[in-house]
Write a protein that holds these residues in place. Structure first.
Motif, PDB file in Angstrom:
ATOM      1  N   UNK A  91       7.040  19.418  21.247  1.00  0.00           N
ATOM      2  CA  UNK A  91       5.758  18.474  21.746  1.00  0.00           C
ATOM      3  C   UNK A  91       5.344  19.305  22.916  1.00  0.00           C
ATOM      4  N   UNK A  92       6.689  19.416  24.399  1.00  0.00           N
ATOM      5  CA  UNK A  92       5.083  19.562  25.096  1.00  0.00           C
ATOM      6  C   UNK A  92       5.337  21.273  25.327  1.00  0.00           C
ATOM      7  N   UNK A  93       5.730  21.698  24.037  1.00  0.00           N
ATOM      8  CA  UNK A  93       5.286  23.299  24.336  1.00  0.00           C
ATOM      9  C   UNK A  93       3.497  23.607  24.278  1.00  0.00           C
ATOM     10  N   UNK A  94       2.789  21.979  23.471  1.00  0.00           N
ATOM     11  CA  UNK A  94       1.617  22.841  23.020  1.00  0.00           C
ATOM     12  C   UNK A  94       0.503  22.008  24.569  1.00  0.00           C
ATOM     13  N   UNK A  95       1.653  20.920  25.374  1.00  0.00           N
ATOM     14  CA  UNK A  95       0.756  20.525  27.080  1.00  0.00           C
ATOM     15  C   UNK A  95      -0.365  21.872  27.384  1.00  0.00           C
ATOM     16  N   UNK A  96       1.134  23.019  27.839  1.00  0.00           N
ATOM     17  CA  UNK A  96       0.119  24.164  28.165  1.00  0.00           C
ATOM     18  C   UNK A  96       0.627  25.290  27.885  1.00  0.00           C
ATOM     19  N   UNK A  97      -0.278  26.062  26.380  1.00  0.00           N
ATOM     20  CA  UNK A  97       0.690  26.976  26.263  1.00  0.00           C
ATOM     21  C   UNK A  97       1.413  28.489  27.845  1.00  0.00           C
ATOM     22  N   UNK A  98       2.513  29.513  27.809  1.00  0.00           N
ATOM     23  CA  UNK A  98       2.197  30.320  28.622  1.00  0.00           C
ATOM     24  C   UNK A  98       1.508  31.561  29.613  1.00  0.00           C
ATOM     25  N   UNK A  99       0.311  31.691  28.386  1.00  0.00           N
ATOM     26  CA  UNK A  99      -1.081  32.036  29.095  1.00  0.00           C
ATOM     27  C   UNK A  99      -0.724  31.737  29.905  1.00  0.00           C
ATOM     28  N   UNK A 100      -1.515  30.147  29.797  1.00  0.00           N
ATOM     29  CA  UNK A 100      -2.142  29.158  30.626  1.00  0.00           C
ATOM     30  C   UNK A 100      -1.792  29.079  31.711  1.00  0.00           C
ATOM     31  N   UNK A 101      -0.499  28.663  31.370  1.00  0.00           N
ATOM     32  CA  UNK A 101       0.603  29.091  33.058  1.00  0.00           C
ATOM     33  C   UNK A 101       0.392  29.843  34.158  1.00  0.00           C
ATOM     34  N   UNK A 102       0.791  31.009  33.164  1.00  0.00           N
ATOM     35  CA  UNK A 102       0.659  32.014  33.811  1.00  0.00           C
ATOM     36  C   UNK A 102      -1.013  32.122  34.737  1.00  0.00           C
ATOM     37  N   UNK A 103      -2.133  31.675  34.190  1.00  0.00           N
ATOM     38  CA  UNK A 103      -3.130  31.817  34.502  1.00  0.00           C
ATOM     39  C   UNK A 103      -3.241  30.887  35.940  1.00  0.00           C
ATOM     40  N   UNK A 104      -3.143  28.991  35.475  1.00  0.00           N
ATOM     41  CA  UNK A 104      -2.909  28.741  36.482  1.00  0.00           C
ATOM     42  C   UNK A 104      -2.375  28.565  37.369  1.00  0.00           C
ATOM     43  N   UNK A 105      -1.389  29.647  37.526  1.00  0.00           N
ATOM     44  CA  UNK A 105      -0.166  29.422  38.098  1.00  0.00           C
ATOM     45  C   UNK A 105      -0.148  30.784  39.416  1.00  0.00           C
ATOM     46  N   UNK A 106      -0.622  31.817  38.464  1.00  0.00           N
ATOM     47  CA  UNK A 106      -1.580  32.692  39.103  1.00  0.00           C
ATOM     48  C   UNK A 106      -0.118  33.874  39.470  1.00  0.00           C
ATOM     49  N   UNK A 107       0.462  33.740  38.830  1.00  0.00           N
ATOM     50  CA  UNK A 107       1.969  34.221  39.275  1.00  0.00           C
ATOM     51  C   UNK A 107       1.839  35.735  37.553  1.00  0.00           C
ATOM     52  N   UNK A 108       2.721  36.326  37.608  1.00  0.00           N
ATOM     53  CA  UNK A 108       3.286  37.816  37.286  1.00  0.00           C
ATOM     54  C   UNK A 108       4.132  37.054  35.763  1.00  0.00           C
ATOM     55  N   UNK A 109       4.093  38.171  34.780  1.00  0.00           N
ATOM     56  CA  UNK A 109       4.014  37.726  33.192  1.00  0.00           C
ATOM     57  C   UNK A 109       5.954  37.476  33.173  1.00  0.00           C
ATOM     58  N   UNK A 110       6.270  38.249  34.356  1.00  0.00           N
ATOM     59  CA  UNK A 110       7.733  37.560  33.780  1.00  0.00           C
ATOM     60  C   UNK A 110       8.372  36.951  35.052  1.00  0.00           C
ATOM     61  N   UNK A 111       7.496  36.335  36.128  1.00  0.00           N
ATOM     62  CA  UNK A 111       8.039  35.013  36.560  1.00  0.00           C
ATOM     63  C   UNK A 111       7.615  34.096  35.738  1.00  0.00           C
ATOM     64  N   UNK A 112       6.434  33.959  34.907  1.00  0.00           N
ATOM     65  CA  UNK A 112       6.019  33.040  34.112  1.00  0.00           C
ATOM     66  C   UNK A 112       7.131  32.606  32.489  1.00  0.00           C
ATOM     67  N   UNK A 113       7.055  33.542  32.659  1.00  0.00           N
ATOM     68  CA  UNK A 113       8.252  33.398  31.273  1.00  0.00           C
ATOM     69  C   UNK A 113      10.041  32.556  31.633  1.00  0.00           C
ATOM     70  N   UNK A 114       9.600  32.864  33.247  1.00  0.00           N
ATOM     71  CA  UNK A 114      11.080  32.294  33.276  1.00  0.00           C
ATOM     72  C   UNK A 114      10.632  31.105  33.979  1.00  0.00           C
ATOM     73  N   UNK A 115       9.152  30.372  34.147  1.00  0.00           N
ATOM     74  CA  UNK A 115       9.229  28.743  34.524  1.00  0.00           C
ATOM     75  C   UNK A 115       8.705  28.056  33.920  1.00  0.00           C
ATOM     76  N   UNK A 116       7.837  28.914  32.470  1.00  0.00           N
ATOM     77  CA  UNK A 116       7.209  28.308  31.290  1.00  0.00           C
ATOM     78  C   UNK A 116       8.469  26.826  31.252  1.00  0.00           C
ATOM     79  N   UNK A 117       9.074  27.654  30.129  1.00  0.00           N
ATOM     80  CA  UNK A 117      10.245  26.184  29.674  1.00  0.00           C
ATOM     81  C   UNK A 117      10.709  25.104  30.631  1.00  0.00           C
TER      82      UNK A 117
END
Length: 205
Positions: free
Chosen positions: A1-27
């Motif tokens: 369920x939490x995967x639908x709260x905010x997807x990876x791209x939204x998290x990356x854009x909201x946090x202003x971090x790089x793609x690798x950093x977003x992938x590290x922290x998203x889950x």
């Protein structure tokens, strides 16, 4: 369920971090968020902004105490525990000595529960929220069932633990009411004790 709260791209854009950093922290971030908070875009935005600031854009999980300038050390810690400019000059470039001094002594005992000689360095800022002090590490350990009081580097090395400790701390310290009220200054004072970094926190929000 939490995967639908905010997807990876939204998290990356909201946090202003790089793609690798977003992938590290998203889950780890989303999993920990759902343990403590009911999703709302406003609350999520505030948490991303505050933790983003505290961790230098999710990149820094360990407090940098390697002050090489006495002026900078005095500027940040003032006269804590009787710190003088001469003492600051002698300690410059020695993060272990700096941590044990500024987070030890009477101030450390009273504010952080640091009672042993090396507690200042051992329990220096760690994780996304920069958890500091023996008392805080012990309280987090008891609440989460993770022995970071004995192994404090876990919060500085493990993304899942760093995220969980941060969300627990925000919840335990009553930050939800500030987030829901869209009160970035009130939240910052509760987290920081002042308004350090307020312009960056607002920009991130």
């Amino acid at each position: 369920r939490w995967l639908q709260l905010m997807n990876l791209d939204q998290f990356r854009n909201a946090s202003g971090i790089s793609q690798p950093m977003a992938e590290r922290w998203y889950k780890p971030f989303m999993k920990a968020f759902e343990q403590y908070f009911v999703y709302s875009p406003l609350v999520m935005a505030h948490i991303i902004a505050q933790l983003g600031h505290e961790s230098g854009g999710f990149a820094r999980l360990e407090e940098n105490l390697n002050y090489r300038s006495a002026d900078r050390l005095m500027q940040y810690f003032g006269g804590r525990n009787g710190l003088t400019r001469d003492m600051a000059f002698k300690m410059s470039g020695n993060p272990i000595q700096i941590a044990n001094f500024v987070y030890g002594g009477e101030w450390g005992r009273r504010n952080l529960g640091n009672t042993q000689p090396n507690d200042g360095y051992f329990f220096r800022g760690g994780g996304l929220i920069q958890l500091t002090g023996r008392a805080n590490y012990t309280k987090a350990s008891d609440a989460l069932g993770i022995d970071i009081a004995r192994l404090p580097d876990l919060v500085r090395k493990d993304e899942g633990i760093a995220a969980q400790v941060a969300m627990w701390w925000l919840w335990d310290n009553g930050l939800l009411k500030y987030f829901e009220a869209d009160d970035v200054r009130g939240a910052t004072r509760r987290i920081n004790g002042g308004l350090n970094g307020i312009s960056d926190r607002i920009a991130r929000l």
